[in-house]
Scaffold this motif. Sequence first.
Motif, PDB file in Angstrom:
ATOM      1  N   ILE A  37      -2.516  34.657  21.620  1.00  0.00           N
ATOM      2  CA  ILE A  37      -2.762  33.880  22.835  1.00  0.00           C
ATOM      3  C   ILE A  37      -4.252  33.576  22.860  1.00  0.00           C
ATOM      4  O   ILE A  37      -5.087  34.482  22.775  1.00  0.00           O
ATOM      5  CB  ILE A  37      -2.386  34.652  24.123  1.00  0.00           C
ATOM      6  CG1 ILE A  37      -1.013  35.298  24.018  1.00  0.00           C
ATOM      7  CG2 ILE A  37      -2.488  33.736  25.334  1.00  0.00           C
ATOM      8  CD1 ILE A  37       0.156  34.382  24.075  1.00  0.00           C
ATOM      9  N   CYS A  38      -4.569  32.298  22.981  1.00  0.00           N
ATOM     10  CA  CYS A  38      -5.955  31.866  22.909  1.00  0.00           C
ATOM     11  C   CYS A  38      -6.302  31.127  24.201  1.00  0.00           C
ATOM     12  O   CYS A  38      -5.528  30.291  24.666  1.00  0.00           O
ATOM     13  CB  CYS A  38      -6.077  30.955  21.691  1.00  0.00           C
ATOM     14  SG  CYS A  38      -7.705  30.280  21.469  1.00  0.00           S
ATOM     15  N   PHE A  96      -0.615  30.257  20.867  1.00  0.00           N
ATOM     16  CA  PHE A  96      -0.541  29.519  22.133  1.00  0.00           C
ATOM     17  C   PHE A  96      -1.958  29.283  22.638  1.00  0.00           C
ATOM     18  O   PHE A  96      -2.758  30.220  22.698  1.00  0.00           O
ATOM     19  CB  PHE A  96       0.237  30.332  23.163  1.00  0.00           C
ATOM     20  CG  PHE A  96       1.666  30.594  22.776  1.00  0.00           C
ATOM     21  CD1 PHE A  96       2.675  29.723  23.176  1.00  0.00           C
ATOM     22  CD2 PHE A  96       1.997  31.710  22.017  1.00  0.00           C
ATOM     23  CE1 PHE A  96       3.997  29.966  22.822  1.00  0.00           C
ATOM     24  CE2 PHE A  96       3.322  31.954  21.655  1.00  0.00           C
ATOM     25  CZ  PHE A  96       4.321  31.077  22.061  1.00  0.00           C
ATOM     26  N   PHE A  97      -2.265  28.059  23.037  1.00  0.00           N
ATOM     27  CA  PHE A  97      -3.607  27.710  23.499  1.00  0.00           C
ATOM     28  C   PHE A  97      -3.547  27.326  24.969  1.00  0.00           C
ATOM     29  O   PHE A  97      -2.821  26.405  25.346  1.00  0.00           O
ATOM     30  CB  PHE A  97      -4.178  26.583  22.637  1.00  0.00           C
ATOM     31  CG  PHE A  97      -4.337  27.010  21.208  1.00  0.00           C
ATOM     32  CD1 PHE A  97      -5.534  27.568  20.773  1.00  0.00           C
ATOM     33  CD2 PHE A  97      -3.265  26.935  20.320  1.00  0.00           C
ATOM     34  CE1 PHE A  97      -5.667  28.019  19.465  1.00  0.00           C
ATOM     35  CE2 PHE A  97      -3.392  27.378  19.008  1.00  0.00           C
ATOM     36  CZ  PHE A  97      -4.605  27.923  18.576  1.00  0.00           C
ATOM     37  N   PHE A 124       1.080  31.077  31.362  1.00  0.00           N
ATOM     38  CA  PHE A 124       1.604  32.184  30.560  1.00  0.00           C
ATOM     39  C   PHE A 124       2.917  32.688  31.142  1.00  0.00           C
ATOM     40  O   PHE A 124       3.896  32.884  30.429  1.00  0.00           O
ATOM     41  CB  PHE A 124       0.581  33.329  30.483  1.00  0.00           C
ATOM     42  CG  PHE A 124       1.058  34.494  29.655  1.00  0.00           C
ATOM     43  CD1 PHE A 124       0.870  34.503  28.275  1.00  0.00           C
ATOM     44  CD2 PHE A 124       1.720  35.565  30.237  1.00  0.00           C
ATOM     45  CE1 PHE A 124       1.324  35.560  27.495  1.00  0.00           C
ATOM     46  CE2 PHE A 124       2.182  36.627  29.471  1.00  0.00           C
ATOM     47  CZ  PHE A 124       1.988  36.619  28.096  1.00  0.00           C
ATOM     48  N   GLU A 125       2.924  32.872  32.451  1.00  0.00           N
ATOM     49  CA  GLU A 125       4.104  33.479  33.084  1.00  0.00           C
ATOM     50  C   GLU A 125       5.335  32.577  33.026  1.00  0.00           C
ATOM     51  O   GLU A 125       6.448  33.061  32.817  1.00  0.00           O
ATOM     52  CB  GLU A 125       3.785  33.852  34.532  1.00  0.00           C
ATOM     53  CG  GLU A 125       3.027  35.167  34.580  1.00  0.00           C
ATOM     54  CD  GLU A 125       2.616  35.578  35.980  1.00  0.00           C
ATOM     55  OE1 GLU A 125       2.649  34.722  36.890  1.00  0.00           O
ATOM     56  OE2 GLU A 125       2.244  36.748  36.139  1.00  0.00           O
ATOM     57  N   ALA A 165       5.779  33.808  28.638  1.00  0.00           N
ATOM     58  CA  ALA A 165       6.364  35.145  28.788  1.00  0.00           C
ATOM     59  C   ALA A 165       7.886  35.176  28.595  1.00  0.00           C
ATOM     60  O   ALA A 165       8.394  36.055  27.890  1.00  0.00           O
ATOM     61  CB  ALA A 165       5.975  35.740  30.144  1.00  0.00           C
ATOM     62  N   PRO A 166       8.638  34.217  29.177  1.00  0.00           N
ATOM     63  CA  PRO A 166      10.101  34.310  29.012  1.00  0.00           C
ATOM     64  C   PRO A 166      10.529  34.294  27.542  1.00  0.00           C
ATOM     65  O   PRO A 166      11.397  35.071  27.136  1.00  0.00           O
ATOM     66  CB  PRO A 166      10.612  33.071  29.752  1.00  0.00           C
ATOM     67  CG  PRO A 166       9.533  32.746  30.748  1.00  0.00           C
ATOM     68  CD  PRO A 166       8.251  33.098  30.046  1.00  0.00           C
ATOM     69  N   GLY A 167       9.909  33.455  26.738  1.00  0.00           N
ATOM     70  CA  GLY A 167      10.239  33.392  25.316  1.00  0.00           C
ATOM     71  C   GLY A 167       9.870  34.664  24.583  1.00  0.00           C
ATOM     72  O   GLY A 167      10.625  35.171  23.751  1.00  0.00           O
TER      73      GLY A 167
END
Lengths: 415, 415
Positions: free
Chosen positions: B64-65, B148-149, B161-162, B166-168
Amino acid sequence: MIAAVLCIGTELTRGEIVNTNSTWLSEALTGLGAEVVKTAVVADDPERISKTLGALADDADVIICTGGLGPTTDDLTSQTVADLLGVPLERDEKSLDAIRERMTRFGRKMAESNAKQADFPKGARILPNDDGTAPGFSVTLGAGTDAFFLPGVPREMKAMFETQIAPGLALRAPGNIAQIRLKTFGYPESRVNDELAGLEEAHDVIIAYRAHFPEIEVKVLARAVDPEAAAARARAGASAVRERLGGIVYAEGDVTFAEALGEILVERGLMMGTAESCTGGLVAELLTERGGSSAFYAGSIISYTNAIKHSALEVPMEMLEQHGAVSQPVAEAMARGCAKALGVDVACALTGIAGPGGGTEEKPVGLVHYAVATPAGVTAKHRVFLGSRDQIRRRSAFAALDLVRQTLLADLEKA
Amino acid sequence: MIAAVLCIGTELTRGEIVNTNSTWLSEALTGLGAEVVKTAVVADDPERISKTLGALADDADVIICTGGLGPTTDDLTSQTVADLLGVPLERDEKSLDAIRERMTRFGRKMAESNAKQADFPKGARILPNDDGTAPGFSVTLGAGTDAFFLPGVPREMKAMFETQIAPGLALRAPGNIAQIRLKTFGYPESRVNDELAGLEEAHDVIIAYRAHFPEIEVKVLARAVDPEAAAARARAGASAVRERLGGIVYAEGDVTFAEALGEILVERGLMMGTAESCTGGLVAELLTERGGSSAFYAGSIISYTNAIKHSALEVPMEMLEQHGAVSQPVAEAMARGCAKALGVDVACALTGIAGPGGGTEEKPVGLVHYAVATPAGVTAKHRVFLGSRDQIRRRSAFAALDLVRQTLLADLEKA
């Protein structure tokens, strides 16, 4: 001087604590003239620590590393560095004595796990720790990168950096740094930034911002070989910043907004009191945050109910019924009542809706009426502040203190 | 699932702002079952961003970026990722429309610098941003690392993000996570840690600590393929923690110390008020921090001077002269006077020396007398708290609220 920071600890990679060491070290290194190009956090895992140290050493002239020097089996920094250098660990008797002496002083017996804290990679320079049991050390990695290893406890780490590392790094920096901090309240960061466009180039300074919601601190930094030249350039840059920002600059250096207001009050021999509703004590807390506040601050009446607004602040019940508790007449009456009840010269009152509940179409969440009473009269203002409950409360508190400040400064001009 | 976090921004490597994104993401990823092995911060420099991304992709399944997606020339993330992948940037018309629509809604015209925010590496999956102008994107790096950017603005980053990441990730985690948060006040972290020794193994849970000075939050985390099994294990672990820690656990979940006290007051139909001196509004502020406090809290009289202790709280002047403002009789009289002046059932009073000045040999900095008045009588305590002014004030405020809580619970047992 290219610098990097490495913080070791699974509590950091799990997000259990906020990494303040990294921020503090980055700022300290920048202040010493270093360019910090990378900071990293790794879990307590020798392989990752080793790999990351190697990669940072390729990039940086100086690495500051924190954590992993404690007595438990998780603490692997010394062994990992020894392995990376291909040298054995060696016990340092002087450090061992210091650890034993410290533990005896606190009435504890030294366990073997503590003795391990006196083991260092052979050839390392040892950095004594006056505030804890874990000494630090420094070694040279790769093609001449100086790597310093410090404990993760912030207080110990900071003291060791400042006394044992910073003086040496300062000598290696390409010049002297002068820095002036200006504290501002009133504009958002983007506006402060826009107002100062072009000043960096015009004055050959670096301008940095730090937000302490809802304040913005502006740092003006100048670098020169001659320390006096650096100071003069920083001073010229700071003057230009003041000119652009005008009255929103309230102080220079480590002064809070409340202290700056306190100075005005003390100068003029005035005592101040507050009457709060929606901010529930936050204004009082800001005013008493630093020592010395009793010289200008007498106290507060926090009236969370209408009954107390009436009994303690003498706000007429009819006024509360007619206009509602959140209204200009009530804010003004609270300020007058506060001055009388507390026997103060200057009184500041706030009444509003901090949310998240309690808003209506006519009086939305965020609506705050505030007023200041001085011997010259009563001034009132209102705003609809945006944000969370916490943000609305902080914005209101600062806006009310700002109204006191502006009123006193305007009174002064008139006089 | 091995994860890494990369935060981009020279304001971070210069230490101008604390990196809360990194901590938040590390905690969120850990909660999703990922092992975060490394987090990194790099300056706005394409070469370093590229090199760091490559190194993290070697290690992690997910990166995560954050940062570098803004409209200015400093914002280089999209171009850097495109170069790393060897693909061109491609403008996404749908994102461009969204940016234009958003700026129009706020009465601004879209500049070319904003249009650049609709450019993504060819083939990237676009992550819309409902709270700002900078959309994010995701790509696959190296041998199958999902990167992910996201924008650096915390509010935007967290929401994206949420809802979009997050779900994936939760589906890919090796099982289900159940977590119970217990809030405690009364022991330092080291003692909480000692009291809970052996529970992790006995209940197959992870126990983590988070300090919100002076409170300690204990998180009990269980992982299992079956979600109900995870929940049952976490519940059993939490019960064991409660048994070991006894009365210092005041709540479960997102409840503040003041809210837990508020619940006891509301249950018993009691209104509370406070009289503060050395804490200068902090107790009131803690009690009103969350919405809904008007159901149990009426207000406060903050008496920073003896005159106000006498006039507003009816503390006899002779008592102030004989015992001094910081004394048990005065704390008790303040509590009684507060109950009367504010017309409340329960009153809590504090008087002490927060420092740094004002201490004597007999009454050192940190000495605080506090008292609680209920219809059943007055209870007083005193302590010498250690630490800075801020720490002494926070410790005093919590100790006084704890005395109220213990008094009410003891009254309940007696009744």
